[in-house]
Design a protein around this motif. Sequence first.
Motif, PDB file in Angstrom:
ATOM      1  N   PHE A  62      17.007 -26.260 -36.668  1.00 14.40           N
ATOM      2  CA  PHE A  62      16.814 -27.416 -35.805  1.00 14.40           C
ATOM      3  C   PHE A  62      16.471 -26.962 -34.388  1.00 14.40           C
ATOM      4  N   ASP A  63      15.286 -27.343 -33.920  1.00 13.11           N
ATOM      5  CA  ASP A  63      14.796 -26.905 -32.612  1.00 13.11           C
ATOM      6  C   ASP A  63      14.075 -28.067 -31.947  1.00 13.11           C
ATOM      7  N   LEU A  64      14.566 -28.510 -30.807  1.00 16.42           N
ATOM      8  CA  LEU A  64      13.954 -29.637 -30.110  1.00 16.42           C
ATOM      9  C   LEU A  64      13.105 -29.214 -28.908  1.00 16.42           C
ATOM     10  N   ALA A  65      12.994 -27.918 -28.641  1.00 14.07           N
ATOM     11  CA  ALA A  65      12.182 -27.465 -27.514  1.00 14.07           C
ATOM     12  C   ALA A  65      10.719 -27.903 -27.657  1.00 14.07           C
ATOM     13  N   PRO A  66      10.100 -27.783 -28.849  1.00 13.36           N
ATOM     14  CA  PRO A  66       8.718 -28.266 -28.963  1.00 13.36           C
ATOM     15  C   PRO A  66       8.607 -29.775 -28.741  1.00 13.36           C
ATOM     16  N   LEU A  67       9.580 -30.540 -29.200  1.00 14.97           N
ATOM     17  CA  LEU A  67       9.546 -31.988 -28.992  1.00 14.97           C
ATOM     18  C   LEU A  67       9.693 -32.314 -27.508  1.00 14.97           C
ATOM     19  N   ALA A  68      10.536 -31.574 -26.817  1.00 13.87           N
ATOM     20  CA  ALA A  68      10.682 -31.772 -25.373  1.00 13.87           C
ATOM     21  C   ALA A  68       9.358 -31.520 -24.668  1.00 13.87           C
ATOM     22  N   ARG A  69       8.602 -30.509 -25.103  1.00 13.32           N
ATOM     23  CA  ARG A  69       7.288 -30.219 -24.517  1.00 13.32           C
ATOM     24  C   ARG A  69       6.304 -31.343 -24.828  1.00 13.32           C
ATOM     25  N   LEU A  70       6.336 -31.856 -26.055  1.00 13.16           N
ATOM     26  CA  LEU A  70       5.416 -32.926 -26.451  1.00 13.16           C
ATOM     27  C   LEU A  70       5.700 -34.238 -25.719  1.00 13.16           C
ATOM     28  N   LEU A  71       6.975 -34.510 -25.452  1.00 13.24           N
ATOM     29  CA  LEU A  71       7.364 -35.800 -24.882  1.00 13.24           C
ATOM     30  C   LEU A  71       7.745 -35.697 -23.411  1.00 13.24           C
ATOM     31  N   VAL A  72       7.042 -34.875 -22.663  1.00 15.10           N
ATOM     32  CA  VAL A  72       7.351 -34.694 -21.250  1.00 15.10           C
ATOM     33  C   VAL A  72       6.984 -35.936 -20.430  1.00 15.10           C
ATOM     34  N   ALA A  73       5.936 -36.647 -20.825  1.00 16.54           N
ATOM     35  CA  ALA A  73       5.518 -37.847 -20.090  1.00 16.54           C
ATOM     36  C   ALA A  73       6.429 -39.022 -20.454  1.00 16.54           C
ATOM     37  N   ALA A  74       6.857 -39.751 -19.439  1.00 19.18           N
ATOM     38  CA  ALA A  74       7.742 -40.905 -19.655  1.00 19.18           C
ATOM     39  C   ALA A  74       7.110 -41.917 -20.591  1.00 19.18           C
TER      40      ALA A  74
END
Length: 156
Positions: free
Chosen positions: A16-28
């Motif tokens: 389980f890794d959310l770092a890529p999702l954090a990068r994808l969803l940086v824009a509000a």
Amino acid sequence: MEPLVSDLALRPNVPFDLAPLARLLVAADDLALVNPNAKHPFDPLEWREKWLNEADDASFYLVDATGREVGFFALRVGIGPEVRHLVYVFVEAAARGGAGAQLAALAEQAARDLGAISVTLKVELDNEPALRVYEAAGYEELGRRNGMATMRRDWG
């Protein structure tokens, strides 16, 4: 017309890794579209504990030919384990233009691999591109409420 994206594949979010999702969803705006109830900026702990916390949930990254994450979705257990509910669907802008159809097919295969015979989802009525993708993939609209269409695709 936009070029079609090809050579997309799925990578299960294991470990389980959310770092890529954090990068994808940086824009509000992107985060609000994917999950209007989530905090901004993206909070991995909140997502781990609140949005992707069920033991039977499965999440996936859509990756391009280089292995870079360009999208994300999760399959939550629906009415029962044979039904999966497609949630948190996102494809970055640079990968759109054909990626939706591929994502729909890959999500269906992932659901089948999890033993599902049906996938349900909700999509905003003003998101015409997504509605067209799901209709073309064989999803049936079940109803409309609060600006959302509920759709289902059965194969079992």
